[in-house]
Design a protein around this motif. Structure first.
Motif, mmCIF file in Angstrom:
data_model
loop_
_atom_site.group_PDB
_atom_site.id
_atom_site.type_symbol
_atom_site.label_atom_id
_atom_site.label_comp_id
_atom_site.label_asym_id
_atom_site.label_seq_id
_atom_site.Cartn_x
_atom_site.Cartn_y
_atom_site.Cartn_z
ATOM 1 N N ASN A 154 1.804 3.416 -17.461
ATOM 2 C CA ASN A 154 1.902 2.406 -18.531
ATOM 3 C C ASN A 154 2.702 1.165 -18.137
ATOM 4 O OD1 ASN A 154 0.520 4.214 -20.146
ATOM 5 N ND2 ASN A 154 2.410 5.158 -20.861
ATOM 6 N N ILE A 155 3.077 1.034 -16.881
ATOM 7 C CA ILE A 155 3.840 -0.156 -16.471
ATOM 8 C C ILE A 155 2.969 -1.030 -15.580
ATOM 9 C CG2 ILE A 155 5.891 -0.998 -15.265
ATOM 10 C CD1 ILE A 155 7.228 1.643 -15.836
ATOM 11 N N LEU A 156 2.220 -0.371 -14.708
ATOM 12 C CA LEU A 156 1.439 -1.104 -13.713
ATOM 13 C C LEU A 156 0.003 -1.233 -14.222
ATOM 14 C CD1 LEU A 156 2.019 -2.270 -10.967
ATOM 15 C CD2 LEU A 156 1.463 -0.073 -9.954
ATOM 16 N N GLU A 157 -0.471 -2.478 -14.378
ATOM 17 C CA GLU A 157 -1.795 -2.654 -14.992
ATOM 18 C C GLU A 157 -2.943 -2.385 -14.031
ATOM 19 O OE1 GLU A 157 -2.364 -6.162 -17.377
ATOM 20 O OE2 GLU A 157 -0.436 -5.727 -18.364
ATOM 21 N N VAL A 158 -2.726 -2.658 -12.748
ATOM 22 C CA VAL A 158 -3.832 -2.453 -11.799
ATOM 23 C C VAL A 158 -3.385 -1.554 -10.651
ATOM 24 C CG1 VAL A 158 -5.485 -3.550 -10.260
ATOM 25 C CG2 VAL A 158 -4.761 -4.738 -12.328
ATOM 26 N N ILE A 159 -4.021 -0.383 -10.562
ATOM 27 C CA ILE A 159 -3.824 0.509 -9.404
ATOM 28 C C ILE A 159 -5.202 0.643 -8.765
ATOM 29 C CG2 ILE A 159 -3.151 2.814 -8.618
ATOM 30 C CD1 ILE A 159 -1.438 3.039 -11.210
ATOM 31 N N LEU A 160 -5.381 -0.033 -7.647
ATOM 32 C CA LEU A 160 -6.691 -0.029 -6.991
ATOM 33 C C LEU A 160 -6.847 1.281 -6.214
ATOM 34 C CD1 LEU A 160 -9.212 -1.782 -6.512
ATOM 35 C CD2 LEU A 160 -8.040 -2.760 -4.522
ATOM 36 N N ASP A 161 -7.862 2.048 -6.599
ATOM 37 C CA ASP A 161 -8.025 3.396 -6.044
ATOM 38 C C ASP A 161 -8.904 3.369 -4.798
ATOM 39 O OD1 ASP A 161 -8.257 6.078 -5.552
ATOM 40 O OD2 ASP A 161 -8.997 6.612 -7.544
ATOM 41 N N GLY A 162 -8.293 3.664 -3.663
ATOM 42 C CA GLY A 162 -9.056 3.725 -2.411
ATOM 43 C C GLY A 162 -9.045 5.135 -1.858
ATOM 44 N N GLY A 163 -8.805 6.123 -2.710
ATOM 45 C CA GLY A 163 -8.795 7.513 -2.246
ATOM 46 C C GLY A 163 -7.471 7.885 -1.596
ATOM 47 N N ALA A 164 -7.422 9.072 -1.023
ATOM 48 C CA ALA A 164 -6.197 9.546 -0.371
ATOM 49 C C ALA A 164 -5.990 8.767 0.927
ATOM 50 C CB ALA A 164 -6.307 11.035 -0.074
ATOM 51 N N CYS A 165 -4.740 8.377 1.184
ATOM 52 C CA CYS A 165 -4.451 7.610 2.408
ATOM 53 C C CYS A 165 -4.706 8.488 3.626
ATOM 54 C CB CYS A 165 -3.007 7.116 2.412
ATOM 55 S SG CYS A 165 -2.612 6.086 1.012
ATOM 56 N N HIS A 166 -5.448 7.914 4.538
ATOM 57 C CA HIS A 166 -5.938 8.616 5.699
ATOM 58 C C HIS A 166 -4.796 9.046 6.647
ATOM 59 C CE1 HIS A 166 -8.687 9.152 8.920
ATOM 60 N NE2 HIS A 166 -8.075 8.249 9.647
ATOM 61 N N ARG A 167 -3.790 8.183 6.826
ATOM 62 C CA ARG A 167 -2.674 8.507 7.727
ATOM 63 C C ARG A 167 -1.552 9.229 6.993
ATOM 64 N NH1 ARG A 167 -2.553 7.157 13.367
ATOM 65 N NH2 ARG A 167 -4.025 5.472 13.674
ATOM 66 N N GLY A 168 -1.212 8.768 5.810
ATOM 67 C CA GLY A 168 -0.266 9.493 4.956
ATOM 68 C C GLY A 168 1.211 9.279 5.234
ATOM 69 N N ILE A 169 1.557 8.515 6.253
ATOM 70 C CA ILE A 169 2.964 8.203 6.539
ATOM 71 C C ILE A 169 3.027 6.720 6.894
ATOM 72 C CG2 ILE A 169 4.512 8.387 8.575
ATOM 73 C CD1 ILE A 169 4.838 11.257 8.083
ATOM 74 N N GLU A 170 4.143 6.066 6.585
ATOM 75 C CA GLU A 170 4.250 4.621 6.754
ATOM 76 C C GLU A 170 4.000 4.163 8.205
ATOM 77 O OE1 GLU A 170 6.418 6.564 5.330
ATOM 78 O OE2 GLU A 170 6.897 5.783 3.334
ATOM 79 N N SER A 171 3.825 2.830 8.313
ATOM 80 C CA SER A 171 3.604 2.231 9.629
ATOM 81 C C SER A 171 4.847 2.362 10.519
ATOM 82 C CB SER A 171 3.256 0.744 9.452
ATOM 83 O OG SER A 171 4.303 0.083 8.773
ATOM 84 N N THR A 172 4.622 2.323 11.795
ATOM 85 C CA THR A 172 5.704 2.262 12.789
ATOM 86 C C THR A 172 6.179 0.812 12.865
ATOM 87 O OG1 THR A 172 4.549 3.987 13.994
ATOM 88 C CG2 THR A 172 6.244 2.768 15.218
ATOM 89 N N ILE A 173 7.493 0.611 12.893
ATOM 90 C CA ILE A 173 8.011 -0.773 12.922
ATOM 91 C C ILE A 173 8.623 -1.082 14.288
ATOM 92 C CG2 ILE A 173 9.564 -2.445 11.854
ATOM 93 C CD1 ILE A 173 9.410 -0.919 9.272
ATOM 94 N N ILE A 174 8.128 -2.180 14.889
ATOM 95 C CA ILE A 174 8.619 -2.623 16.202
ATOM 96 C C ILE A 174 9.094 -4.074 16.116
ATOM 97 C CG2 ILE A 174 7.972 -3.066 18.630
ATOM 98 C CD1 ILE A 174 7.692 -0.150 18.070
ATOM 99 N N GLY A 175 10.278 -4.321 16.647
ATOM 100 C CA GLY A 175 10.781 -5.693 16.739
ATOM 101 C C GLY A 175 11.099 -6.027 18.186
ATOM 102 N N PHE A 176 11.652 -7.211 18.413
ATOM 103 C CA PHE A 176 11.967 -7.653 19.774
ATOM 104 C C PHE A 176 13.365 -8.243 19.790
ATOM 105 C CE2 PHE A 176 7.525 -7.592 18.950
ATOM 106 C CZ PHE A 176 7.019 -6.904 20.047
ATOM 107 N N GLU A 177 14.209 -7.728 20.652
ATOM 108 C CA GLU A 177 15.572 -8.259 20.769
ATOM 109 C C GLU A 177 15.812 -8.580 22.239
ATOM 110 O OE1 GLU A 177 18.452 -5.669 18.883
ATOM 111 O OE2 GLU A 177 17.192 -5.429 17.109
#
Ligand code: TXA
Ligand code: MG
Length: 316
Positions: A154-177
């Motif tokens: 009841n808070i979020l008006e649009v939840i676009l349904d694309g099915g279950a996430c295929h990978r299921g865990i967040e992206s890997t984050i890489i930076g440069f120092e």
């Protein structure tokens, strides 16, 4: 409201509102990167502290110069190897990028997600999308539209349904120092896979005083139920007689625990499959009113490292 109608998401996002969108990793809570109104809504809805920067989602690598400057050659090689896909690059930011997105840093995190519905959406929009995971700050990330609805009913008006996430865990984050690649967050692409493209990585995973990534704050990705980690689940189960225990296991079930309270991540011992099932399994166990959850640590290699990292942060 859950919908598969992309036009509803286009309308909301064009009008400076926010929408939940599917990606191959987890669902995101998206807004126009050039709208301070939309960006503020993201932080308010998630109860996310402003010191935690957001990831910018682009429709393709060609749009990188719109958000980043001086992209290093190694970043280009990684983008070419893994985009669209679950790799986030931390790059020097273009001055047009809001401080709300970058938490005032001079860098911006960016990726091209690999989900057909969201790529179609990005192609219809005239702006990229800032999107953190679509969960309240600190809780388990959503991998289905129903998870998002559970969090923001009841808070979020649009939840676009694309099915279950295929990978299921967040992206890997890489930076440069200092021209060297640094891994800030374990994710869906293993460190080994990244090292095959650009050579040895440095690791800066934990920094709780001044987190570069919320994934670095411990007690993130946490279910409400108390969770214990071990490499010997049956032995730990015996230490809690009379308790209603849920177990999260890699491949084998345990005979004397009711089947309902067991989650097996991958009967065939496939770490990719296990990663894909992790959050949905944690959320199911968390909804069973258990006294505790006992989770089995996985082999410490490849995506096993990512899963163990998330389990480590799920401890309250
Ligand atoms: O797979 C994903 O990355 C998902 C989907 C929706 O794309 N998004 C996601 O967003 O996990 P979030 O907000 O839950 O995590 C974003 C991470 C945080 O750890 C944040 O600190 C880090 O990205 N981050 C963002 N900008 C950064 C920057 N300039 N430097 C270092 N880390 C940054
Ligand atoms: Mg998150």
């Amino acid at each position: 409201m859950i919908t598969t109608n992309i036009n509803k998401a286009i309308t909301a996002l064009t009008n400076e509102d926010i929408a939940a969108i599917p990606t191959e990793t987890v669902y995101g809570l998206a807004g126009n990167i050039y709208s301070e109104i939309a960006l503020n809504k993201i932080f308010t809805l998630k109860k996310r502290p402003f010191y935690n920067p957001l990831i910018v989602h682009l429709r393709s690598q060609e749009y990188l110069q719109e958000v980043a400057l001086d992209v290093p050659q190694m970043a280009v090689r990684l983008a070419e190897a893994f985009w669209p896909g679950p790799l986030t690059l931390v790059l020097k930011k273009n001055p047009s990028i809001s401080d709300l997105i970058t938490a005032g840093k001079d860098t911006v995190a960016v990726r091209v997600p690999n989900h057909p519905l969201t790529l179609a959406l990005l192609k219809e929009l005239e702006f990229p999308l800032a999107a953190p995971s679509a969960n309240p700050f600190g809780s388990v990330s959503p991998t289905t539209a129903e998870h998002v609805e559970f969090y923001f009913k009841n808070i979020l008006e649009v939840i676009l349904d694309g099915g279950a996430c295929h990978r299921g865990i967040e992206s890997t984050i890489i930076g440069f120092e200092n021209n060297c690649p640094v891994l800030y967050r374990y994710g869906s692409i293993s460190a080994e896979e990244i090292e095959k493209v650009i050579g040895n990585l440095n690791f800066k995973i934990k920094n709780e005083v001044n987190p570069n990534a919320p994934g670095m704050i411990s007690k993130h990705y946490a279910p409400a139920t108390k969770i214990y980690l071990t490499r010997n689940v049956p032995a730990l189960v015996r230490e809690f007689p009379g308790k209603k225990i849920g177990v999260l296991l890699f491949k084998n079930k345990i005979e004397d625990i009711p089947f309902l309270y067991q989650e097996i991540l991958s009967p065939s011992e496939d770490l990719n499959e296990a990663a894909g099932n992790l959050y949905a399994a944690l959320i199911r166990l968390d909804n069973l009113q258990l006294n505790l959850i006992i989770a089995e640590l996985l082999p410490d290699k490849g995506l096993g490292k990512t899963i163990n990292d998330r389990l480590g942060r799920a401890i309250k």
